[in-house]
Each structure stands twice: as C-alpha cells, then as structure tokens.
Write an enzyme that holds these catalytic residues in place. Structure first.
Site, short mmCIF file in Angstrom:
data_model
loop_
_atom_site.label_atom_id
_atom_site.label_comp_id
_atom_site.label_asym_id
_atom_site.label_seq_id
_atom_site.Cartn_x
_atom_site.Cartn_y
_atom_site.Cartn_z
N GLY A 144 40.61 -17.36 15.46
CA GLY A 144 40.69 -16.95 14.36
C GLY A 144 39.78 -16.60 13.49
N ALA A 148 30.54 -15.30 12.35
CA ALA A 148 29.25 -16.06 12.92
C ALA A 148 28.99 -16.15 11.73
CB ALA A 148 28.88 -15.61 13.66
N LYS A 199 42.82 -7.93 19.96
CA LYS A 199 42.22 -7.40 17.84
C LYS A 199 41.14 -7.02 18.31
CE LYS A 199 39.72 -11.17 16.84
NZ LYS A 199 37.43 -10.66 16.75
N THR A 256 39.25 -8.66 11.25
CA THR A 256 38.01 -7.30 12.62
C THR A 256 38.18 -6.03 12.70
OG1 THR A 256 38.21 -9.59 13.85
CG2 THR A 256 37.38 -7.24 14.73
N SER A 262 32.30 -6.53 11.11
CA SER A 262 32.63 -6.32 13.35
C SER A 262 31.66 -6.11 13.82
CB SER A 262 33.93 -5.76 12.98
OG SER A 262 34.16 -5.28 13.93
N ASN A 264 33.00 -5.20 16.35
CA ASN A 264 34.27 -3.75 17.81
C ASN A 264 34.17 -2.62 17.25
OD1 ASN A 264 34.85 -5.23 20.31
ND2 ASN A 264 34.82 -6.84 18.45
N GLU A 289 33.22 -7.38 22.47
CA GLU A 289 34.10 -7.51 23.72
C GLU A 289 35.40 -7.06 23.74
OE1 GLU A 289 33.77 -9.95 25.22
OE2 GLU A 289 32.76 -11.59 24.81
#
Length: 341
Positions: A144, A148, A199, A256, A262, A264, A289
């Site tokens: 979800g 962090a 995502k 994200t 983010s 990514n 990731e």
C-alpha cells in the site's frame, strides 16, 4: 493504557528481517504497539545504532525509534520464540534470506512479507518466494501507499494485509494497526502484490517524463494508462480488477509516481535528465525496486500474452539504449484504439 484511537492488541514476539528504511519503520511500528520486536540487519552500523542511539542513521536519518526496539546481526537470535516474522529484504535477495531463516523460524509463526517485487529468475511473487523458501507457514503480503519515513514519523497511513488465510491476515492487521496506521485485509494476494510491484515500474517511467520536463499532461496520461496495464496483467493472472482501484493499486501508484520521497521516481528523473542507469543508481544504499521489476514485468507480460507498452518502453530506455524522448514518441504514435479494449 493505549493512546486515544489506539487498539487493544495481544502482545507478540516479532522479528523484522531487513534493516532498511521500510523494515525499520515496520519494526518501530510493532515496538510502539507494545510487541517485543527484534530487527535483523546485515549492516553492523545499523545494529549498533538501533541498540545504542535508537536511530537508523543509514536509512532513516534523524527519526527517533522506539526505545524498546532491539536489533541483532544474528538471524537465530532475531527469530528466537517469535510469533510473527516480517520480511523486508530487497526482492532480489529475498529467497536467500528466507531460506537462511527457515531453520530458525518457530513452526507456529506467521510469516509476512513487506517486500514489493517479482522475482526476476522465476517470475514468482514475494509471498510465493517466502512460502517456497520456508514452507509450512501462513504467509501474508503487506502493501500500500507507505513511504517509510512518513510511517516512522507517525503520519497517517493506510495499507493492506492480504492472504488466503484470513486468520493470518487479521493477526497481521491487529499487530500493525495503530491510531496513525490503518490496516485493511484482503484475500486477493495476486492483485495486492502485483499492484505493489508494478507501480514501481510506473514510477520510474513517470520520473523519466518529469526529468524530460514534459509537464503534467503526460504524467496524468501515464498514471492512467499505467493503471490499465497493471490491471490487465493482474486479471490475466487471476487477480480481482477492483483491487487495482484500491490502496495497493491506485493508492500506491499515485504516491510512488508523484511523491518526492520515491526512490524509483528519482531514478527516472535522473535518467530523463540525461544520466545513464549506472549513474542514476550509483552511491545509493537503498534499492530502487522498479529497475529490477521492469525486467520481471516485461517477462511476465510476455509469458501471459498481455500487452504492456509502458513497461516495454521503460525497458527499452533502461536496458536497450533507447533515448527517452524517442520512447515517448513511439508510445504516442501507437495505433489508435478505444480507451477500453
């Protein structure tokens, strides 16, 4: 007496495997909920800092952690007599980490996986990796929209705990839930996991657009069409389409792809601004990731015969030397078609 809005929970012995930002935030949440919690980290400096200064300066600098949270560098010590294990190791090492833990994990323990990804070699989801590497335990996916740092700072957050074992899902829900951390349950493990993995690919793609300076229109188009791709693949693999309109799908996608925290998206921005993939990833402790998952998602789409043009374009940019502007032009030049097809 629990704080206002908190829930009465049964104290449990918990281990969180993986001392990165997300593993640390989850361990802190469990400890603040009154559970005896041990964080396993491979980095000696993380173990020392958590135990002595109650911080993780490598991955969550400046955020105080629960004084009761303990850290260990030995897996057998971290897993002693635990009721709940939460895995938060990066996807590309998760199988090895879980296999190393299996012999030390009590038979009654529930296993939860907070890692978001698709294993590159096998195209397995993370719950399948955990179940194969440590058989005989119920497994719960946690996913979800959840940066962090914001979780560790106590910002209101909502996530999903998904499992085919409803009792295990509700156990994880109860263990993690707090006044500022709301956990829903789901039985759609495939949908929840795919939403969390895909995502990240879309976040890299969105970052590339942002790095090119193309504005808000293309970002909105990419998020919308990206969600359509995610849903197509999920349904082909047995997921419920509604899951992708929920927290683990649309919610995590928006966070994200647009949030400044983010990793990514940041990698994508760097590439859009002209850096190579190697330059964009250099010097970072945390794993993006979405880079690895671009390869996995592309392979999974090919295996299932699902068309995912954004994933394909992102793969061409990251791994095939395609210029970002050329990839965008190719996407825009695709054959015209109905929106829902």
């Amino acid at each position: 007496m629990p704080a206002s809005g908190a829930r009465e929970v049964t104290p449990r012995r918990c281990a969180v495997i993986g001392g990165g930002a997300w593993g640390t935030a989850i361990a802190d949440r469990l400890a603040r909920n009154g559970h005896h919690t041990v964080l396993w980290a491979r980095e000696d400096d993380v173990v020392t800092a958590v135990n002595t200064t109650h911080e993780n300066p490598r991955f969550l600098a400046g955020i105080p952690l629960a004084p009761s949270l303990e850290a260990r560098g030995a897996i057998n010590e971290a897993l002693r007599d635990v009721d709940l294990v939460v895995y938060a190791a990066p996807s590309h090492v998760l199988r090895v980490v879980v296999a190393n833990c299996a012999a030390h994990t009590p038979r009654h323990a529930v296993l939860s996986v907070a890692t978001k990804g698709i294993e590159r070699e096998t195209l397995a989801l993370m719950t399948d990796v955990v179940a194969e590497a440590s058989p005989g335990h119920p497994v719960v996916a946690v996913s979800g929209p959840s940066f962090a740092a914001e979780v560790a700072m106590g910002q209101p957050t909502a996530v999903v705990a998904a499992s085919v074992d409803h009792t295990a899902a509700t156990l994880v829900q109860g263990a993690l839930s707090a006044a500022a951390f709301r956990v829903y349950t789901s039985d759609d493990v495939v949908g929840v996991e795919l939403g969390g993995a895909l995502k990240n690919v879309m976040a890299v793609a969105t970052g590339i657009l942002d790095g090119l300076g193309l504005g808000f229109n293309p970002r909105a188009a990419l998020l919308t069409r990206g969600l359509a791709e995610m849903t197509r693949l999920g349904v082909a693999l047995g997921a419920q389409p509604d899951t992708f309109a929920g927290l683990a799908g649309l919610g995590d996608l928006v966070l994200t792809c647009t949030g400044a925290l983010s990793r990514n998206r940041a990698v994508g921005v760097a590439i859009g601004q002209g850096q190579s993939l190697e330059q964009a990833l250099a010097g970072k402790d945390s794993v993006a990731e979405g880079v690895l998952n671009t390869q996995s998602a592309r392979a999974l789409a090919a295996k299932t015969g699902v068309e995912m043009p954004i994933v394909e374009a992102t793969h061409r940019i990251l791994f095939e030397g395609c210029a970002p502007r050329d990839a965008v032009a190719e996407l825009m030049a695709r054959e015209l078609r109905p929106e829902r097809d």
